[in-house]
Write a protein that holds these residues in place. Structure first.
Motif, short mmCIF file in Angstrom:
data_model
loop_
_atom_site.label_atom_id
_atom_site.label_comp_id
_atom_site.label_asym_id
_atom_site.label_seq_id
_atom_site.Cartn_x
_atom_site.Cartn_y
_atom_site.Cartn_z
N THR A 1 0.82 -1.21 0.00
CA THR A 1 0.00 0.00 0.00
C THR A 1 0.85 1.26 0.00
O THR A 1 0.31 2.37 -0.04
N ILE A 2 2.17 1.10 0.03
CA ILE A 2 3.06 2.26 0.06
C ILE A 2 3.20 2.81 -1.35
O ILE A 2 3.80 2.19 -2.23
N SER A 3 2.63 3.97 -1.57
CA SER A 3 2.66 4.61 -2.89
C SER A 3 3.63 5.78 -2.86
O SER A 3 3.53 6.66 -2.01
N GLU A 4 4.57 5.78 -3.79
CA GLU A 4 5.53 6.87 -3.89
C GLU A 4 6.10 6.90 -5.30
O GLU A 4 5.98 5.94 -6.06
N ASP A 5 6.70 8.02 -5.67
CA ASP A 5 7.37 8.14 -6.96
C ASP A 5 8.79 7.61 -6.87
O ASP A 5 9.46 7.76 -5.83
N VAL A 6 9.26 6.98 -7.93
CA VAL A 6 10.64 6.51 -8.01
C VAL A 6 11.28 7.10 -9.27
O VAL A 6 10.60 7.37 -10.25
N THR A 7 12.57 7.29 -9.20
CA THR A 7 13.32 7.87 -10.31
C THR A 7 14.36 6.87 -10.78
O THR A 7 15.03 6.22 -9.96
N GLY A 8 14.50 6.75 -12.08
CA GLY A 8 15.49 5.83 -12.65
C GLY A 8 16.03 6.36 -13.95
O GLY A 8 15.72 7.48 -14.38
N THR A 9 16.85 5.55 -14.58
CA THR A 9 17.47 5.91 -15.86
C THR A 9 17.23 4.79 -16.86
O THR A 9 17.44 3.62 -16.57
N VAL A 10 16.75 5.17 -18.04
CA VAL A 10 16.60 4.21 -19.13
C VAL A 10 17.63 4.55 -20.19
O VAL A 10 17.80 5.71 -20.56
N THR A 11 18.35 3.53 -20.64
CA THR A 11 19.42 3.72 -21.63
C THR A 11 19.13 2.90 -22.86
O THR A 11 18.86 1.69 -22.77
N LEU A 12 19.17 3.54 -24.02
CA LEU A 12 19.01 2.85 -25.29
C LEU A 12 20.41 2.53 -25.83
O LEU A 12 21.27 3.41 -25.91
N HIS A 13 20.63 1.26 -26.16
CA HIS A 13 21.89 0.80 -26.75
C HIS A 13 21.63 0.46 -28.21
O HIS A 13 20.85 -0.44 -28.51
N TRP A 14 22.27 1.16 -29.10
CA TRP A 14 22.07 0.95 -30.54
C TRP A 14 23.33 0.36 -31.15
O TRP A 14 24.46 0.77 -30.82
N ASP B 1 18.63 12.03 -30.29
CA ASP B 1 19.02 11.72 -28.91
C ASP B 1 20.22 10.79 -28.89
O ASP B 1 21.02 10.80 -27.95
N VAL B 2 20.32 9.95 -29.92
CA VAL B 2 21.41 8.97 -29.99
C VAL B 2 22.66 9.57 -30.62
O VAL B 2 23.78 9.35 -30.15
N ASP B 3 22.48 10.32 -31.69
CA ASP B 3 23.61 10.97 -32.36
C ASP B 3 23.10 12.24 -33.04
O ASP B 3 22.27 12.17 -33.96
N LYS B 4 23.57 13.38 -32.58
CA LYS B 4 23.07 14.65 -33.08
C LYS B 4 23.40 14.87 -34.55
O LYS B 4 22.80 15.71 -35.22
N SER B 5 24.37 14.13 -35.08
CA SER B 5 24.75 14.29 -36.49
C SER B 5 23.84 13.50 -37.43
O SER B 5 23.87 13.72 -38.63
N TRP B 6 23.05 12.58 -36.89
CA TRP B 6 22.19 11.77 -37.75
C TRP B 6 21.05 12.60 -38.33
O TRP B 6 20.50 13.50 -37.66
#
Length: 350
Positions: free
Chosen positions: A213-226, A256-261
């Motif tokens: 029943t403990i409701s709270e926000d969590v923060t994480g990091t998502v990483t895309l590997h190409w 987001d992956v490569d600004k030159s694309w």
């Protein structure tokens, strides 16, 4: 502050003496009145101005209630895997008699039946209040780790044994639960169409607190590997914040992956999701992070769009004199019917 409710009855029952008034049932609740002892039960009674006669009957009823509740607390704790329980007194229900000489607990049970005890408990407001323990809010209806036991169920069981002079509720340090196991799953949700696409790709991140029943926000990091067809690799990361029991989509564009694309090159991808220990999540080793990896069902591959006109090259495209940059691997387009070229790149035949 303690919450009090009172129910009247005229039968005095047994006790250490008469206070010269009409008996009442009162319930008090506090996250902790201290360790489960006779003196702390008296202190809980004293929080609403009730004094104990301190006779054999009154003390015996207190000891029976608090010692039994403490023994059960220890047993519950050990059954759930905690071999070093620290139990605390949180609630006391008792019969007392306001009179001309003060408000006294005598040890008399007033012959109140279970229905009157239940009515007093419900009228106290205890079942509807929100309490806080170690920074986590809870209600008396919240289930313990077994998914069934709650403060309300403990109170109901003890009230069913009426008539009684005293009921004590004792909890261990994990009751109600003040932490939870967080699980995270991902599901690649973006469109992998073909090299040359400009569509964003996204990952659906689902968090679960496992029924807590403990409701709270969590923060994480998502990483895309190409990874490109030629083995070139790129990574891009974004931080996300969401409730610990919800699903949220995080999107990546090719820039987001490569600004030159200019577009997505041909390749494949997967995601990593990392969520560190925070809030009321259960403790983990210092280096702990929750990681999920998901490979795509289909990689970027050069192919014709269905809306493109059908055509066939008269011969294979010329081989370049050197490897093309990953960003130049695109679909073959027919500038003429005789000699195909790779759009957007300068090539030299060998």
């Amino acid at each position: 502050a303690p919450v009090t409710a009172r129910a009247r009855a005229t039968a005095p029952g047994a006790g250490d003496g008469s206070a010269g008034g009409t008996g009442k049932i009162t319930w008090v609740y506090k996250d902790s009145f201290g360790s489960p002892t006779r003196e702390n039960v008296k202190s809980a009674m004293g929080s609403v101005g009730v004094k104990s006669m301190d006779g054999s009957e009154s003390n015996s009823a207190i000891d029976e209630a608090v010692n039994g509740a403490n023994a059960e607390c220890v047993a519950r704790s050990k059954a759930s895997g905690n071999q070093n329980p620290t139990c605390r007194l949180v609630s006391v229900g008792f019969v007392h008699t306001p009179g001309a000489n003060g408000d006294w607990y005598t040890g008399a049970n007033g012959t109140f039946d279970a229905a009157k005890w239940k009515a007093a408990y419900n009228a106290s407001g205890i079942p509807n209040n929100t309490y806080s323990y170690q920074g986590a809010n809870y209600k008396t209806s919240d289930a313990f780790s077994d998914g069934q036991t709650s403060i309300n169920s403990l109170a109901a069981r003890e009230m069913s044994k009426a008539p009684r002079a005293v009921v004590a509720i004792v909890l261990d340090q994990d009751e109600p639960p003040v932490d939870y196991d967080l699980t995270v799953s991902t599901q690649a949700g973006g469109l992998f169409t073909q090299a040359g696409s400009t569509d964003d790709v996204s990952d659906a991140i689902t968090t679960s607190r496992g029924g807590s029943t403990i409701s709270e926000d969590v923060t994480g990091t998502v990483t895309l590997h190409w990874t490109g067809l030629d083995g070139t690799t790129r990574t891009a990361s974004k931080q996300f914040t969401q409730n610990n029991n919800t699903t949220k989509s995080v999107s990546f564009g090719y820039r987001d992956v490569d600004k030159s694309w200019k577009v997505w090159p041909a390749g494949s991808y997967y995601y990593d999701v990392t969520v560190g220990k925070q809030g009321h999540m259960k403790p983990r080793p210092a280096i702990w992070a929750l990681r999920t990896r998901r490979n795509p069902g289909s990689p970027f591959r050069p192919r014709r769009r269905r809306s493109s006109p059908t055509w066939r090259a008269s011969r294979s495209p010329p081989r370049p004199s050197r490897s093309l940059p990953a960003a130049c691997i695109r679909r073959i387009s027919p500038p003429s019917r005789t000699r195909p070229s790779i759009s957007g790149c300068t090539t030299r035949s060998t």
